[in-house]
Design an enzyme around this catalytic site. Structure first.
Site, mmCIF file in Angstrom:
data_model
loop_
_atom_site.group_PDB
_atom_site.id
_atom_site.type_symbol
_atom_site.label_atom_id
_atom_site.label_comp_id
_atom_site.label_asym_id
_atom_site.label_seq_id
_atom_site.Cartn_x
_atom_site.Cartn_y
_atom_site.Cartn_z
ATOM 1 N N ASP A 27 25.406 53.926 118.542
ATOM 2 C CA ASP A 27 26.065 55.014 118.075
ATOM 3 C C ASP A 27 25.147 56.288 117.674
ATOM 4 O O ASP A 27 25.637 56.945 116.640
ATOM 5 C CB ASP A 27 26.976 54.580 116.957
ATOM 6 C CG ASP A 27 28.305 55.394 116.615
ATOM 7 O OD1 ASP A 27 28.628 56.091 117.825
ATOM 8 O OD2 ASP A 27 29.043 55.374 115.559
ATOM 9 N N SER A 30 35.404 53.753 105.498
ATOM 10 C CA SER A 30 34.259 53.928 104.218
ATOM 11 C C SER A 30 34.605 55.239 103.705
ATOM 12 O O SER A 30 35.015 56.319 104.369
ATOM 13 C CB SER A 30 33.060 53.666 104.878
ATOM 14 O OG SER A 30 32.432 54.652 105.674
ATOM 15 N N VAL A 31 34.025 55.280 102.481
ATOM 16 C CA VAL A 31 33.751 56.601 101.858
ATOM 17 C C VAL A 31 32.465 56.718 101.198
ATOM 18 O O VAL A 31 31.900 55.720 100.803
ATOM 19 C CB VAL A 31 34.749 56.886 100.767
ATOM 20 C CG1 VAL A 31 34.630 57.981 99.882
ATOM 21 C CG2 VAL A 31 36.232 56.753 101.138
ATOM 22 N N VAL A 32 31.755 57.982 101.413
ATOM 23 C CA VAL A 32 30.416 58.103 101.021
ATOM 24 C C VAL A 32 30.601 59.139 100.054
ATOM 25 O O VAL A 32 31.029 60.034 100.000
ATOM 26 C CB VAL A 32 29.530 58.582 102.216
ATOM 27 C CG1 VAL A 32 28.160 58.906 101.725
ATOM 28 C CG2 VAL A 32 29.536 57.412 103.375
ATOM 29 N N LYS A 71 27.822 54.504 100.335
ATOM 30 C CA LYS A 71 28.756 54.182 101.246
ATOM 31 C C LYS A 71 29.630 52.993 100.628
ATOM 32 O O LYS A 71 29.101 51.811 100.527
ATOM 33 C CB LYS A 71 28.059 53.869 102.364
ATOM 34 C CG LYS A 71 29.102 53.344 103.543
ATOM 35 C CD LYS A 71 28.239 53.512 105.004
ATOM 36 C CE LYS A 71 29.142 53.066 106.274
ATOM 37 N NZ LYS A 71 28.359 53.227 107.432
ATOM 38 N N ASP A 123 23.948 55.233 110.001
ATOM 39 C CA ASP A 123 24.915 54.642 110.305
ATOM 40 C C ASP A 123 24.628 53.524 111.563
ATOM 41 O O ASP A 123 24.809 53.662 112.863
ATOM 42 C CB ASP A 123 26.094 55.379 110.931
ATOM 43 C CG ASP A 123 27.419 54.985 111.163
ATOM 44 O OD1 ASP A 123 27.594 53.537 111.121
ATOM 45 O OD2 ASP A 123 28.243 55.400 111.572
ATOM 46 N N LYS A 181 24.476 59.862 117.601
ATOM 47 C CA LYS A 181 25.357 61.089 117.947
ATOM 48 C C LYS A 181 24.977 61.846 116.666
ATOM 49 O O LYS A 181 24.439 61.492 115.652
ATOM 50 C CB LYS A 181 26.987 60.854 117.814
ATOM 51 C CG LYS A 181 27.369 60.212 116.569
ATOM 52 C CD LYS A 181 28.924 60.069 116.743
ATOM 53 C CE LYS A 181 29.488 59.324 115.733
ATOM 54 N NZ LYS A 181 30.925 58.990 115.917
ATOM 55 N N THR A 191 30.786 56.270 120.983
ATOM 56 C CA THR A 191 31.755 57.489 120.659
ATOM 57 C C THR A 191 31.695 57.919 122.237
ATOM 58 O O THR A 191 31.044 58.127 122.721
ATOM 59 C CB THR A 191 31.262 58.515 119.821
ATOM 60 O OG1 THR A 191 30.885 57.744 118.556
ATOM 61 C CG2 THR A 191 32.166 59.591 119.447
ATOM 62 N N ILE A 209 31.069 62.836 99.721
ATOM 63 C CA ILE A 209 30.143 63.908 100.675
ATOM 64 C C ILE A 209 30.377 63.369 102.150
ATOM 65 O O ILE A 209 29.924 63.892 103.029
ATOM 66 C CB ILE A 209 28.539 63.506 100.269
ATOM 67 C CG1 ILE A 209 28.245 62.084 100.141
ATOM 68 C CG2 ILE A 209 28.290 64.614 99.142
ATOM 69 C CD1 ILE A 209 26.780 62.059 100.158
ATOM 70 N N GLY A 210 30.960 62.285 102.602
ATOM 71 C CA GLY A 210 31.449 61.896 103.842
ATOM 72 C C GLY A 210 32.463 60.903 103.946
ATOM 73 O O GLY A 210 32.489 60.001 103.100
ATOM 74 N N ASN A 250 25.528 61.179 113.191
ATOM 75 C CA ASN A 250 25.092 59.951 112.615
ATOM 76 C C ASN A 250 23.354 60.078 112.023
ATOM 77 O O ASN A 250 22.581 59.352 111.927
ATOM 78 C CB ASN A 250 25.307 58.522 113.363
ATOM 79 C CG ASN A 250 26.412 58.001 113.302
ATOM 80 O OD1 ASN A 250 27.089 58.381 112.274
ATOM 81 N ND2 ASN A 250 26.920 57.506 114.018
ATOM 82 N N GLY A 280 34.070 57.636 106.833
ATOM 83 C CA GLY A 280 33.950 57.059 108.128
ATOM 84 C C GLY A 280 35.374 56.466 108.378
ATOM 85 O O GLY A 280 36.246 56.713 107.470
HETATM 86 P P1 ADP Z 1 30.611 55.384 109.290
HETATM 87 O O1 ADP Z 1 30.086 53.974 109.766
HETATM 88 O O2 ADP Z 1 32.218 55.202 108.509
HETATM 89 O O3 ADP Z 1 30.622 56.590 110.397
HETATM 90 P P2 ADP Z 1 28.499 56.829 108.094
HETATM 91 O O4 ADP Z 1 27.296 55.679 107.569
HETATM 92 O O5 ADP Z 1 28.186 57.200 109.317
HETATM 93 O O6 ADP Z 1 29.904 55.819 107.845
HETATM 94 O O7 ADP Z 1 28.887 57.727 106.997
HETATM 95 C C1 ADP Z 1 29.899 58.757 106.913
HETATM 96 C C2 ADP Z 1 29.329 60.058 106.657
HETATM 97 O O8 ADP Z 1 28.951 60.052 105.417
HETATM 98 C C3 ADP Z 1 28.160 60.574 107.301
HETATM 99 O O9 ADP Z 1 28.502 60.963 108.736
HETATM 100 C C4 ADP Z 1 27.634 61.657 106.473
HETATM 101 O O10 ADP Z 1 28.229 62.815 106.706
HETATM 102 C C5 ADP Z 1 27.984 61.121 105.135
HETATM 103 N N1 ADP Z 1 26.741 60.269 104.687
HETATM 104 C C6 ADP Z 1 26.493 59.053 104.949
HETATM 105 N N2 ADP Z 1 25.251 58.456 104.389
HETATM 106 C C7 ADP Z 1 24.668 59.692 103.785
HETATM 107 C C8 ADP Z 1 23.522 59.699 102.935
HETATM 108 N N3 ADP Z 1 22.467 59.047 102.851
HETATM 109 N N4 ADP Z 1 23.378 61.156 102.667
HETATM 110 C C9 ADP Z 1 24.342 62.039 102.670
HETATM 111 N N5 ADP Z 1 25.245 62.025 103.375
HETATM 112 C C10 ADP Z 1 25.504 60.622 103.937
HETATM 113 MG MG MG Z 2 29.230 57.408 111.312
#
Ligand code: ADP
Ligand code: MG
Length: 402
Positions: A153, A36-38, A53, A171, A155, A190, A30-31, A158, A33
């Site tokens: 961070d 990282s992969v979420v 994450k 984040d 934005k 950023t 779903i996301g 996040n 970074g």
């Molecule tokens: P990074 O530090 O690598 O940027 P993030 O914690 O921001 O990682 O997570 C990357 C993306 O994953 C987020 O921008 C969002 O789209 C998705 N994401 C992260 N946490 C959640 C969550 N709890 N529920 C839904 N989506 C999430």
């Molecule tokens: Mg992020």
């Protein structure tokens, strides 16, 4: 850099991750970074959905130094998340697991995803909706600062939204503790959201450093972007964008601002103060009349107030009538030569542009909502070019990105 952690992948230290996989069932991505992969995941015992994450820390993909940095920054992120979890506008860390190659952070699932995507869908938000989001964000920031934590961070990517469109700050990868009076010098964040003092400090060794005020600058940038649809500081040439930030060069110039109140512009300009000492704190921003004008009030009958309402209604009726007489009829010519001047058409054009070009409204380093707003008819480009004189071509006349 990032490798998907699929169920069928052979994990080198399966034993370490066993606890996570015994408890949760990872599903779709779903996301993503930088490292990282979420994924959505399901708690096997209760069937409840969460987000996990997964941070990869494998030596094949990074140097030993990078590996150590990711590991220690993730441990710091976990410690801060544990400290702040439970606040209504901050993401809740449910569980965390560490192995030698992967780190798993389980969070509440925010089903509506990022504020960034929500904004892309809506193009701009109303003052009412912005008030709700910004109040929640400032409350989260105020809580962090009261606990001597700086996020660094902030934005729209996040800031996550749940089904009811309530936001939660997430984040904490760049966040750290900062005692009163302590200053930081590290250049992180950023580009479009960096406060002027972060940039100045990275260029000048004698600069005293920056503090928690940088989060309020980022709040100002987010605030502006929600209402205008495009960020306050943006230039295709990054150096020029950074110069605009350091000089605090922004304008409430786009047509969207014609419909915005002076109160909201006042609040944004108090957040986007180049001098951090003059910038509002989160608590001060929450006290601004923008957040209180429409608050619940207990009102008693007052003849003076009644008279004011009647006078206001008469004045407004006269204004509406005279505006109605002055209004330009929507003709074919007007639609062809200046469609953007008509509010309804403007909203339609912006919405269509976002729908069509949404795929290159990039996030993170290349985030570029503004690019969607900078396409200018050829005739205006020529005028701008000649007005620029010897300064050379501006971003307006560059080829649009593919
Ligand atoms: P990074 O530090 O690598 O940027 P993030 O914690 O921001 O990682 O997570 C990357 C993306 O994953 C987020 O921008 C969002 O789209 C998705 N994401 C992260 N946490 C959640 C969550 N709890 N529920 C839904 N989506 C999430
Ligand atoms: Mg992020």
């Amino acid at each position: 850099m990032t490798r998907d952690v699929g169920l069928d992948d052979e994990l080198p230290d399966w034993a370490g991750a066993k606890e996570f996989y015994q408890k949760y069932d990872p599903k779709d991505v779903i996301g993503r970074g930088v490292s990282s992969v979420v994924r959505r995941c399901i708690h096997k015992q209760t069937g409840q959905e969460y987000a996990v994450k997964i941070i990869e820390v494998t030596p094949e993909r990074m140097t030993l130094q990078q590996l150590e940095e990711v590991r220690s920054s993730t441990s710091k992120e976990i410690a801060i998340l544990r400290q702040v979890s439970g606040h209504p506008f901050i993401i809740t860390l449910i569980d965390s697991y560490e192995t030698s190659t992967f780190m798993f952070l389980v969070f509440d699932l925010m089903r509506r995803g990022e504020l960034f995507d929500y904004l892309t869908e809506k193009v701009t938000l109303s003052e009412k909706e912005t008030r709700c989001i910004m109040r929640a964000l400032l409350e989260a920031v105020s809580y962090l600062h009261a606990n001597h934590i700086i996020h660094r961070d902030l934005k729209p990517e996040n800031i996550l939204m749940d089904d009811e469109l309530v936001i939660k700050l997430s984040d904490f990868g760049f966040s750290c503790h900062l005692e009163p009076g302590e200053k930081l010098r590290e250049l992180c964040g950023t580009p479009g959201y960096l406060a002027p003092e972060i940039l100045k400090c990275s260029m000048d060794e004698t600069h005293p450093g920056y503090g928690k005020e940088v989060d309020l600058w980022a709040c100002g940038v987010i605030f502006f972007t929600l209402l205008a649809g495009s960020p306050p500081f943006w230039h295709r040439k990054q150096m020029l964008m950074l110069r605009m930030i350091m000089e605090g060069q922004y304008q409430f110039g786009s047509p969207e601002w014609d419909d915005r109140s002076d109160t909201v512009k006042d609040l944004i300009s108090r957040l986007l103060k180049v001098d951090p000492a003059e910038r509002l704190t989160a608590e001060q921003a929450l006290q601004h009349s923008f957040f209180h004008r429409y608050g619940k009030e207990c009102r008693h009958f007052s003849p003076y107030r009644k008279f004011k309402v009647i006078a206001w209604t008469v004045r407004a009726s006269i204004r509406i009538f005279s505006n109605y007489r002055r209004v330009r009829p929507v003709t074919k010519e007007l639609l062809l030569c200046d469609p953007y001047s008509l509010k309804g058409v403007r909203k339609l054009i912006d919405a269509c542009a976002f729908r069509i070009y949404g795929h290159w409204v990039k996030k993170g380093e290349q985030q570029n909502r503004a690019a969607l707003f900078e396409n200018v008819p050829k005739a205006i480009q020529l005028v701008l070019l000649s007005a620029e004189g010897e300064e050379g071509p501006s971003s307006m006349v560059d080829d649009p990105p593919n």
